[in-house]
Motif scaffolding. Structure first.
Motif, short mmCIF file in Angstrom:
data_model
loop_
_atom_site.label_atom_id
_atom_site.label_comp_id
_atom_site.label_asym_id
_atom_site.label_seq_id
_atom_site.Cartn_x
_atom_site.Cartn_y
_atom_site.Cartn_z
N ILE A 112 0.84 -1.20 0.00
CA ILE A 112 0.00 0.00 0.00
C ILE A 112 0.87 1.26 0.00
O ILE A 112 0.55 2.23 -0.67
N LEU A 113 1.99 1.23 0.71
CA LEU A 113 2.89 2.40 0.71
C LEU A 113 3.48 2.62 -0.68
O LEU A 113 3.57 3.75 -1.15
N HIS A 114 3.86 1.54 -1.33
CA HIS A 114 4.41 1.64 -2.68
C HIS A 114 3.37 2.16 -3.68
O HIS A 114 3.65 3.06 -4.47
N LYS A 115 2.18 1.61 -3.63
CA LYS A 115 1.13 2.00 -4.58
C LYS A 115 0.58 3.39 -4.30
O LYS A 115 0.23 4.12 -5.23
N LEU A 116 0.51 3.78 -3.05
CA LEU A 116 -0.02 5.10 -2.69
C LEU A 116 0.83 6.20 -3.32
O LEU A 116 0.31 7.18 -3.85
N ASP A 117 2.13 6.02 -3.30
CA ASP A 117 3.04 7.00 -3.88
C ASP A 117 2.72 7.23 -5.36
O ASP A 117 2.55 8.35 -5.80
N SER A 118 2.60 6.15 -6.12
CA SER A 118 2.34 6.31 -7.56
C SER A 118 0.93 6.82 -7.85
O SER A 118 0.72 7.59 -8.79
N GLU A 119 -0.05 6.42 -7.04
CA GLU A 119 -1.43 6.89 -7.26
C GLU A 119 -1.56 8.39 -7.01
O GLU A 119 -2.19 9.11 -7.78
N VAL A 120 -0.97 8.88 -5.92
CA VAL A 120 -1.06 10.30 -5.61
C VAL A 120 -0.25 11.11 -6.63
O VAL A 120 -0.68 12.17 -7.07
N GLU A 121 0.89 10.59 -7.02
CA GLU A 121 1.68 11.25 -8.05
C GLU A 121 0.89 11.35 -9.35
O GLU A 121 1.01 12.31 -10.10
N GLY A 122 0.04 10.36 -9.61
CA GLY A 122 -0.80 10.34 -10.80
C GLY A 122 -2.03 11.24 -10.71
O GLY A 122 -2.87 11.25 -11.59
N GLY A 123 -2.19 11.96 -9.60
CA GLY A 123 -3.28 12.92 -9.46
C GLY A 123 -4.46 12.44 -8.63
O GLY A 123 -5.44 13.15 -8.47
N ARG A 124 -4.37 11.24 -8.08
CA ARG A 124 -5.49 10.72 -7.29
C ARG A 124 -5.28 11.05 -5.81
O ARG A 124 -4.17 11.27 -5.36
N GLY A 125 -6.36 11.04 -5.07
CA GLY A 125 -6.30 11.30 -3.64
C GLY A 125 -6.57 12.75 -3.31
O GLY A 125 -6.33 13.64 -4.13
N ASP A 126 -7.11 12.97 -2.13
CA ASP A 126 -7.43 14.32 -1.67
C ASP A 126 -7.56 14.29 -0.15
O ASP A 126 -7.41 13.25 0.48
N GLU A 127 -7.81 15.45 0.43
CA GLU A 127 -7.91 15.58 1.88
C GLU A 127 -9.06 14.73 2.43
O GLU A 127 -8.92 14.11 3.49
N GLN A 128 -10.18 14.69 1.72
CA GLN A 128 -11.31 13.88 2.18
C GLN A 128 -10.91 12.41 2.28
O GLN A 128 -11.26 11.73 3.23
N GLU A 163 -0.41 12.89 3.52
CA GLU A 163 -0.38 14.35 3.72
C GLU A 163 0.82 14.97 3.01
O GLU A 163 0.69 15.99 2.33
N ARG A 164 1.97 14.36 3.15
CA ARG A 164 3.18 14.88 2.50
C ARG A 164 3.08 14.79 0.98
O ARG A 164 3.49 15.70 0.26
N LEU A 165 2.55 13.69 0.49
CA LEU A 165 2.39 13.53 -0.96
C LEU A 165 1.41 14.56 -1.53
O LEU A 165 1.64 15.12 -2.60
N LEU A 166 0.31 14.81 -0.82
CA LEU A 166 -0.66 15.80 -1.27
C LEU A 166 -0.05 17.20 -1.25
O LEU A 166 -0.28 18.00 -2.16
N ASP A 167 0.72 17.51 -0.20
CA ASP A 167 1.40 18.80 -0.14
C ASP A 167 2.38 18.95 -1.30
O ASP A 167 2.43 19.99 -1.95
N TYR A 168 3.13 17.92 -1.54
CA TYR A 168 4.12 17.96 -2.63
C TYR A 168 3.43 18.17 -3.97
O TYR A 168 3.87 18.98 -4.78
N ARG A 169 2.36 17.43 -4.19
CA ARG A 169 1.62 17.57 -5.45
C ARG A 169 1.06 18.98 -5.61
O ARG A 169 1.09 19.55 -6.70
N ALA A 170 0.59 19.56 -4.51
CA ALA A 170 0.01 20.90 -4.57
C ALA A 170 1.03 21.97 -4.94
O ALA A 170 0.68 22.96 -5.58
N VAL A 171 2.28 21.77 -4.55
CA VAL A 171 3.28 22.81 -4.82
C VAL A 171 4.09 22.57 -6.10
O VAL A 171 4.93 23.39 -6.46
N MET A 172 3.84 21.49 -6.77
CA MET A 172 4.61 21.19 -7.99
C MET A 172 4.52 22.32 -9.01
O MET A 172 5.49 22.61 -9.70
#
Length: 188
Positions: A112-128, A163-172
């Motif tokens: 799940i840690l491995h897949k979460l990284d690629s999914e969030v990088e791909g634009g999926r996921g949000d605060e909710q 949280e860190r992945l979402l922050d990173y994506r937001a500032v890209m």
């Protein structure tokens, strides 16, 4: 029992549920209302079918861990509240299944840690999603004494990473490079 047949079923159902043409939030309100009136939200129907089939696997579930972690994660990241609420508990069931067999859920956790990284990088996921993931899994873990502490640690790890992945994506695309570097350092 055919492992390949069941594996194909789950992968096909997740592929159907996540296809672009079913992502109603990408359409105008008028088109969304028209689709909902005519067909309903097919994502919820398929999600419920996937969830029910997962629970019907019984002792065979372990054969799908960690292989189904990625597809289930992809499904739970679809931004539809009821779908998320009904399918995120599958993760706890995966944890419990592996824990009962091996007294750990490290294969599930690593996947799940491995897949979460690629999914969030791909634009999926949000605060909710982060909040739902945390509240649902904490509630499930606290209901099982043997998984309470390791489960809480796991949930804290995943929500912190999310949280860190979402922050990173937001500032890209942000002009402020200082904040971008800060997010990169936090993620690392």
């Amino acid at each position: 029992f055919s492992l390949q047949l069941w594996n194909n079923y789950f992968h096909l159902a997740v592929a159907f549920l996540t296809q672009d043409s079913l992502q109603l939030e990408n359409f105008s309100q008028a088109k969304r209302n028209s689709i909902l009136a005519k067909y309903g939200d097919m994502r919820a129907t398929i999600g419920a079918a996937i969830r029910d089939m997962w629970y019907n696997l019984g002792h065979r579930k372990i054969e799908f861990i960690p292989g189904m972690v990625g597809p289930i994660l992809e499904m739970t990241l679809v931004p539809e509240l009821e779908l998320r609420k009904s399918t995120i508990p599958i993760f706890f069931d995966m944890m419990l299944c592996e824990y009962q067999l091996t007294k750990s859920f490290s294969r599930f956790e690593d996947e799940i840690l491995h897949k979460l990284d690629s999914e969030v990088e791909g634009g999926r996921g949000d605060e909710q999603y982060k909040q739902l993931f945390e509240s649902i899994l904490l509630s499930c873990c606290r209901g099982h004494p043997e998984l309470a502490k390791p489960g809480e640690n796991f949930v804290a790890l995943v929500t912190g990473l999310l949280e860190r992945l979402l922050d990173y994506r937001a500032v890209m695309n942000d002009e402020n490079k200082t904040y971008s570097m800060s997010c990169t350092v936090n993620l690392l």
